[in-house]
Motif scaffolding. Structure first.
Motif, PDB file in Angstrom:
ATOM      1  N   GLU A 174       0.823  -1.200   0.000  1.00 47.14           N
ATOM      2  CA  GLU A 174       0.000   0.000   0.000  1.00 47.14           C
ATOM      3  C   GLU A 174       0.857   1.249   0.000  1.00 47.14           C
ATOM      4  O   GLU A 174       0.426   2.303   0.440  1.00 47.14           O
ATOM      5  N   TYR A 213      -0.268   4.959  -0.630  1.00 42.72           N
ATOM      6  CA  TYR A 213      -1.142   5.190  -1.772  1.00 42.72           C
ATOM      7  C   TYR A 213      -2.250   6.195  -1.466  1.00 42.72           C
ATOM      8  O   TYR A 213      -2.681   6.924  -2.358  1.00 42.72           O
ATOM      9  N   LEU A 246      -1.344   9.617  -2.612  1.00 42.09           N
ATOM     10  CA  LEU A 246      -1.001   9.838  -4.021  1.00 42.09           C
ATOM     11  C   LEU A 246      -1.813  10.952  -4.676  1.00 42.09           C
ATOM     12  O   LEU A 246      -1.265  11.737  -5.454  1.00 42.09           O
TER      13      LEU A 246
END
Length: 88
Positions: free
Chosen positions: A3, A43, A46
């Motif tokens: 992740e 993530y 992001l």
């Protein structure tokens, strides 16, 4: 499935300078994690990272500008929450 993505992979994939990534992290605009001397971005960070990258490289917004814009957007979101709570 991992992740997170390493700083090196982000720099290569987004074609950015390492210093820009490090500046985002040191200013608190993104949160990173260091494991075995490798810096990672989760993530869930992001979309924020991509937004800051676009503003910086496409619109030429400097780091101080990114911090100001981020702060103002946070204030707007907080005000929306207060407004919503008052309406109920």
């Amino acid at each position: 499935m991992e992740e997170r993505i390493s700083r090196e992979d982000i720099v290569r994939l987004y074609n950015i300078e390492v210093t820009f990534f490090d500046d985002l992290a040191s200013s608190g605009l993104i949160q990173t994690e260091v494991i075995n001397n490798t810096t990672y971005l989760h993530y869930d960070q992001l979309s924020d990272f991509e937004r800051f990258t676009n503003w910086h490289y496409d619109l030429e917004v400097n780091m101080a500008g990114l911090e100001i814009i981020h702060h103002l957007l946070q204030q707007i979101e907080e005000l929306r929450g207060v407004k919503f709570e008052l309406a109920n």
